[in-house]
Write an enzyme that holds these catalytic residues in place. Structure first.
Site, short mmCIF file in Angstrom:
data_model
loop_
_atom_site.label_atom_id
_atom_site.label_comp_id
_atom_site.label_asym_id
_atom_site.label_seq_id
_atom_site.Cartn_x
_atom_site.Cartn_y
_atom_site.Cartn_z
N HIS A 155 -6.14 -34.20 23.61
CA HIS A 155 -7.53 -34.13 23.14
C HIS A 155 -8.13 -32.74 23.33
O HIS A 155 -9.34 -32.59 23.52
CB HIS A 155 -8.41 -35.18 23.84
CG HIS A 155 -7.91 -36.57 23.70
ND1 HIS A 155 -8.15 -37.36 22.60
CD2 HIS A 155 -7.14 -37.33 24.55
CE1 HIS A 155 -7.58 -38.54 22.77
NE2 HIS A 155 -6.95 -38.55 23.94
N SER A 278 -9.33 -4.98 12.33
CA SER A 278 -10.60 -5.18 11.62
C SER A 278 -11.03 -3.88 10.97
O SER A 278 -10.80 -2.79 11.50
CB SER A 278 -11.68 -5.65 12.60
OG SER A 278 -12.96 -5.54 12.03
N LYS A 284 -10.50 -4.77 17.61
CA LYS A 284 -9.84 -6.01 17.21
C LYS A 284 -8.34 -5.85 16.96
O LYS A 284 -7.90 -4.90 16.32
CB LYS A 284 -10.49 -6.58 15.94
CG LYS A 284 -11.88 -7.14 16.10
CD LYS A 284 -11.93 -8.31 17.08
CE LYS A 284 -11.16 -9.52 16.61
NZ LYS A 284 -11.70 -10.12 15.39
N GLU A 291 -2.20 -17.16 11.17
CA GLU A 291 -3.17 -17.89 10.34
C GLU A 291 -2.59 -18.17 8.96
O GLU A 291 -2.81 -19.25 8.39
CB GLU A 291 -4.45 -17.07 10.24
CG GLU A 291 -5.17 -16.93 11.58
CD GLU A 291 -6.21 -15.82 11.59
OE1 GLU A 291 -7.04 -15.83 12.52
OE2 GLU A 291 -6.20 -14.95 10.70
#
Length: 395
Positions: A155, A278, A284, A291
């Protein structure tokens, strides 16, 4: 000129709409169609349907087309619709009337089916090789982290202790299951439809279908000609289902690594060379590749649904709808292969922060163990469960 041209005038818009992207996709099938055509022509020569001289001319021409294709010098024009027309026209232009005999005993239906099966067999064998490499990499890397503990989650909350090895090995075992599913799809594809014509056999000529199947390396012959053509789309759906199972496992691992590599957890790290950046935030380092792998599961799943939807409600026999199942399979094969390559690279280079993993082993992870120790002392499990739960009750 198309293979079905009879001298009638067909509106240009119809020709353009009918061709669609087929002629571009079919560049991928040229070497496979040539292989199938060589086997077919050789068989025609063996049964006396074409003479030895014509057979030699056609085989030589098909081998030359294969060489031209390998050099990027074989083109398919839109008005030709597909590779089959382009190949026949090239043969007729270069070897004369013998080229007009290449289609004897075949329909474009069993011709494209055969080329697709050969293409899919080779591509699936490549996927299997990449899948095995990915699994072996996970097993090897997992063994290197055998003594490193980490929290297990249910969970999305801390649950029980586990290890980095157990976590990574879970995905290796998932890949083993995926291999079994992939092998099943490959076994279906490994059947020759060549010689079934338009789906109702070939009259007059006694084609030696077993000979062409053996020559092309198929494990079996699809005996029923109607079923051979009904299997188009059905088998593509099975292939895409196998590929989506592989992507499902990659999706789960990519998601885990995305979470576990967040600075707030920091159990693992992606090396700099596997990250992007970025355009506005100088600090970044982004895990774009993970992804994209996560998203690619949904891409392949969509292609699977597309094929299974396309083939529904079709009457027995070939329908042009089936032509639209070609692109989804190509895309599924390419996306799966690329994703496996990336996740193998990620698995090879993934860094584990041992200190962060050990620091995350909080007391609550051992609550079940504590309850079982009470059971060993004679406390009934439910009483032990409640006694330990009291320690973690919020005030």
């Amino acid at each position: 000129m198309t293979l079905w041209d009879k001298g009638d005038s067909v509106h240009e818009a119809v020709l353009a709409f009918s061709a669609g992207e087929e002629y571009q996709l079919d560049l991928r099938l040229v070497p496979y169609d040539c292989r199938a055509s060589i086997a077919h022509v050789t068989m025609l020569g063996a049964i006396g349907a074409v003479d030895a001289s014509e057979c030699a001319q056609l085989v030589g021409g098909l081998e030359e087309i294969t060489r031209l294709h390998a050099r990027g010098e074989f083109a398919i024009r839109r008005e030709q619709e597909d590779c089959h027309t382009a190949i026949e026209e090239w043969l007729t232009a270069h070897v004369g009337d013998a080229g007009k005999k290449i289609h004897l005993g075949r329909s474009r239906n069993d011709q494209v089916l055969t080329a697709l099966r050969l293409c899919q067999k080779e591509a699936l064998a490549g996927v299997r090789q990449h899948l095995d490499q990915y699994r072996d990499t996970l097993v090897h890397r997992a063994a290197a982290f055998a003594d490193i503990p980490m929290p297990g989650y249910t969970h999305m909350r801390r649950a029980m202790p586990t290890t980095v090895e157990t976590w990574l090995t879970a995905f290796a075992e998932s890949a083993k299951d995926d291999r079994a599913v992939l092998d099943g799809s490959l076994a279906l594809v490994d059947q020759s439809p060549l010689g079934t014509g338009a789906g109702y056999g070939v009259p007059v000529f006694e084609l030696d279908r077993a000979a062409t199947a053996t020559e092309l390396g198929f494990a079996a012959v699809q005996q029923n000609p109607i079923h051979a053509h009904m299997s188009r789309g059905k088998y593509e759906g099975v292939v895409l289902s196998a590929l989506s199972q592989i992507l499902f496992g990659l999706n789960r691992l990519a998601t885990d690594i995305l979470l576990f590599s967040m600075p707030e957890l920091g159990f693992v790290r992606l090396p700099v060379e596997l990250c992007t950046g970025s355009s506005i935030m100088p600090q970044k380092r982004n895990p774009d590749l993970l992804e994209l792998v996560r998203a690619n599961y949904h891409v392949v799943l969509a292609e699977e649904f597309k094929v299974k939807s396309l083939i529904g409600n079709l009457m027995t026999g070939y329908q042009r709808d089936l032509g639209l199942t070609k692109a989804p399979v190509f895309r599924g094969l390419d996306v799966t292969t690329a994703s496996l390559e990336i996740m193998t690279l990620v698995s090879e280079r993934l860094e584990v922060d041992t200190a962060a993993c050990r620091a995350a082993m909080s007391e609550d992870l051992f609550a079940t163990e504590d309850a079982y120790k009470l059971v060993q002392d004679g406390v009934p499990f439910r009483d032990a469960y409640r006694r330990v739960a009291e320690r973690y009750r919020r005030p």
